[in-house]
Structures are given as C-alpha cells and as structure tokens.
Design a protein around this motif. Sequence first.
Motif: not given
Length: 301
Positions: A5-6, A32-33, A75-76, A131-133
Amino acid sequence: MDLGTNTFHLLIVDADGPGYKEIVHEQQPVKLGEGGINKGFIQAEAFERGVKCMQRYAGLITENRAQRARAIATSALRNAANGQDFINEVAQRTGIRIEIISGEDEAAYIYKGVRAGKGLSAKNILIVDIGGGSVEFIICNEAGIKWKQSFEIGAARLMDKFHREDPITPDSVKALENYLAEILQPLFAAISHYPVENIIGSSGVFESYAAVVHTRSGSDFDLKKMRYFEFNKQELLAVIETLIHSTHHERKANRDIIPVRVDMIVTASLLTRFIIKKTGVPGIAMSASSLKEGVLAEMAG
C-alpha cells in the motif's frame, strides 16, 4: 516484487545453488493508498506513481536478465475499485502480470519468509506484519502455522481514521485503542487457545524501531548485515512512547525513519504497543524477512 500500500519492493537474486545472492534489492515510496486508502479507490497521482515504478522495475528485470518474475499485490489493490485498471495498465506498459493475493495467502507467505530467516523454534511465536493497508498476525512455530488472519487495519488506514492532528491527541489514542480492542477479538481468542511466548515483527516499521534503538545506544544499524534483532522490551516501549508523542517535524528530522513512514509510524507504534501490552509476552524481535522472501522461497523450491 511486493506491491504494498505504501511501498513497492523489488528483489532480484541469483538462486543457483543453496541459498541465494542478492543482485538488486530496492524499495520505492509509491504511496498507492494516498488519498484513497479508506475510500477503496487509487487516486490518479498515486496510480501514475505506481505505473512508473513498475516500468522502472521492468527495466531492472530485463537489465539483470531475470529468468522468472512474480509481482504480488496486497491490500491496496485487493480493495480498490480500480485495482484491475491498474493491473491492466501495468501489463500493457511493462508486460508484468500482477497477482492479487488474499490476506490469508499474504500471511502464509510472511510465515515462509520469516521461517527462511531466523528466530522460529518449537515454541509458539506471534508474527506481526504491519503494512499500510493490512496487518497480518500468524501464530506459529518452526513446524508450521497454528492460526493466521489478515486484518484491514494497516498504518495508513489507522492514520486516515484517527491521526487527524499532530501530535496525535489523547482522545484519538483512546478511540484507536477501543477500535483495536473490538476488531482484534479473533486474535486474542486465538492466543488464549495457542499461548505465545514471543513476538517477531516482520520488517517494515520494526526495522525503524531497530534503527532508532541502535542510534540511541550509540551503535550503527545496517539492515543488510542485521537480518534479525532481539529487542530489550522496555527499551523498545520507551522508543514507541517517544514516537507516539512526537511531532511531524521531530519524526522527519529523525534519519532512522524513512520518509514514507514519518507519519504512519505513529499509528503503527500505537498498534505495536497495544499488542505488546495485551499479549504480555516477554520477548520481542525484528526479522527483516517478509512476504517477498516467502515468495522467493517458494519460487526457489
């Protein structure tokens, strides 16, 4: 390629024979998010950053004559309404076919990556990958996985929901912790069934914690040489407290925190603290191995 995601990661290795030799290992802060993480949509600027990064990676793959390549999305792209549009655009511009994997498969790859590194034994361990997402939790030992689950509560999602002021307010911290207490009930039910003795944080923010800890003690931190590190629990919690209460300016000035983590490390630290305190485990470690190393282990047989 691990398309998070990042951050987008690229790992190219020579796997001829036992083990492997790294040829290229880089990451790009694609974000990306950004602007759409909780809306389920990749914004135009983030979309283009991602495509350009994949074009660069395609060039490196060709330049280094890689014979096999896999691009794994998490995730993203898993949750974005225009995720398939991104996949199609990348395929058209680079020829790279992106695979979207489920959260359960993501957790399984993370386990394979950590197992290929160091730290697993006959004792039950909780692997945490922030993670980011999404965040993956895996209760496991060297023999296999006892329980695993992916939660869509990554640092970017938590930041979007709770970190609206800087530094983060006590009310926001309380709201975030109440949210975690509710959504992570399956994790704590699993831990009551499979008690864990230690936590291993898989790459990401745990690498930043390790770097800050080393700087505070006056020693150098080289991730390429230190693929596994055992924290002093109280020392780590002290670092986490400092990060939670820090300002954007203070975090940005800290060379141990890479730019893409400067703001997301606050909610990641709140999540880390919550897990440490709820589990009460005595030992915490960092493994630099994660999803991409797990995919590599599978590719190398």
